[in-house]
Design a protein around this motif. Sequence first.
Motif, mmCIF file in Angstrom:
data_model
loop_
_atom_site.group_PDB
_atom_site.id
_atom_site.type_symbol
_atom_site.label_atom_id
_atom_site.label_comp_id
_atom_site.label_asym_id
_atom_site.label_seq_id
_atom_site.Cartn_x
_atom_site.Cartn_y
_atom_site.Cartn_z
ATOM 1 N N VAL A 99 0.853 -1.185 0.000
ATOM 2 C CA VAL A 99 0.000 0.000 0.000
ATOM 3 C C VAL A 99 0.887 1.234 0.000
ATOM 4 O O VAL A 99 1.942 1.252 0.638
ATOM 5 N N LEU A 100 0.485 2.244 -0.754
ATOM 6 C CA LEU A 100 1.235 3.503 -0.819
ATOM 7 C C LEU A 100 0.348 4.693 -0.510
ATOM 8 O O LEU A 100 0.706 5.551 0.295
ATOM 9 N N ALA A 103 -5.730 5.405 1.977
ATOM 10 C CA ALA A 103 -5.913 6.003 3.294
ATOM 11 C C ALA A 103 -6.085 4.931 4.376
ATOM 12 O O ALA A 103 -6.763 3.926 4.143
ATOM 13 N N PRO A 104 -5.430 5.135 5.541
ATOM 14 C CA PRO A 104 -4.705 6.331 5.972
ATOM 15 C C PRO A 104 -3.243 6.402 5.512
ATOM 16 O O PRO A 104 -2.554 7.355 5.838
ATOM 17 N N ALA A 105 -2.759 5.391 4.787
ATOM 18 C CA ALA A 105 -1.380 5.472 4.280
ATOM 19 C C ALA A 105 -1.295 6.554 3.208
ATOM 20 O O ALA A 105 -2.243 6.774 2.457
ATOM 21 N N SER A 125 0.586 -3.336 6.110
ATOM 22 C CA SER A 125 0.417 -3.978 4.799
ATOM 23 C C SER A 125 1.739 -4.343 4.144
ATOM 24 O O SER A 125 1.855 -5.404 3.514
ATOM 25 N N ASN A 126 2.733 -3.468 4.268
ATOM 26 C CA ASN A 126 3.980 -3.638 3.514
ATOM 27 C C ASN A 126 5.015 -4.498 4.232
ATOM 28 O O ASN A 126 5.875 -5.092 3.571
ATOM 29 N N ALA A 171 10.306 3.256 4.543
ATOM 30 C CA ALA A 171 10.692 2.575 5.780
ATOM 31 C C ALA A 171 10.047 1.197 5.888
ATOM 32 O O ALA A 171 10.672 0.234 6.335
ATOM 33 N N SER A 172 8.784 1.096 5.465
ATOM 34 C CA SER A 172 8.102 -0.193 5.575
ATOM 35 C C SER A 172 8.671 -1.212 4.602
ATOM 36 O O SER A 172 8.738 -2.410 4.914
ATOM 37 N N LYS A 173 9.115 -0.778 3.428
ATOM 38 C CA LYS A 173 9.751 -1.701 2.488
ATOM 39 C C LYS A 173 11.158 -2.076 2.965
ATOM 40 O O LYS A 173 11.598 -3.215 2.773
ATOM 41 N N ALA A 174 11.875 -1.131 3.576
ATOM 42 C CA ALA A 174 13.178 -1.469 4.158
ATOM 43 C C ALA A 174 12.999 -2.496 5.281
ATOM 44 O O ALA A 174 13.795 -3.433 5.416
ATOM 45 N N ALA A 175 11.952 -2.310 6.084
ATOM 46 C CA ALA A 175 11.665 -3.268 7.155
ATOM 47 C C ALA A 175 11.313 -4.637 6.572
ATOM 48 O O ALA A 175 11.745 -5.672 7.085
ATOM 49 N N LEU A 176 10.533 -4.650 5.502
ATOM 50 C CA LEU A 176 10.210 -5.918 4.841
ATOM 51 C C LEU A 176 11.483 -6.631 4.404
ATOM 52 O O LEU A 176 11.628 -7.850 4.603
#
Length: 256
Positions: A99-100, A103-105, A125-126, A171-176
């Motif tokens: 998700v990019l 809402a609320p993202a 989500s990510n 940040a969420s993709k780096a965490a993934l």
Amino acid sequence: MALIAELPGPGQVLVCGASRGIGLALCQRLLARSDVERVFAVSRRATASQALQTLAQQHPGRLVLLDCDARDESALADLASALRQQCSHLHLVLCTLGVLHEAPARPEKSLAQLDLASLQAAFLSNSFAPILLLKHLAPLLRQHPATFAALSARVGSIGDNHLGGWYSYRASKAALNQLLRTASIELRRLNPLSTVLMLHPGTTDTDLSQPFQANVPAERLFEPAFTAERLLDLVARHGPAHNGAFLAWDGQPIEW
């Protein structure tokens, strides 16, 4: 080329996020292959998707539609239980969750635009949904050739971040990437024939990228069918020797 490295026969495949965009295109490409025995198509409303229903009618017995909100861990546990009643193992799991700007993202341009709701939605989500999907499906990925491939993003690269912005998504993709890299090490111990991949699909003409396509050159905006083909080619070419890799759609490694 085989679906995944060392696959001895037709594969059992699960696609999470299957009802639209890249996930739907992956289902279509997979069902066109003779080395795919069955595809489990998972999404929040898979059984209500007209596109998936049409595919199921075209491929009777080969496409199984399963409803599951991957953001809910209890739903993931139920999914795994339902799968165990239908198959003893999976050879390939493709996770297209992300998700990019739903809402609320949102793709924040500055620190001032950051808020907790957007951060939580992006990470749920990510990052969290894909790794929890892997957690619950891991017992089906042991003692045989198996690949878990998830869509990451080049903007999740810390070393490649020169523009800033998109705090939550980056940040969420780096965490993934970190979560899956860590899982790849554990899974290798449990199953030396396992592979975990993080794949950047390139800018694809989907709902996720639609608001940001204006400055993308036409030759760099891919149709979902092309992206699906490239992703399956990456999966086929990268086996256990590449476990834990972060790769772009063209096969080039991406720095962390």
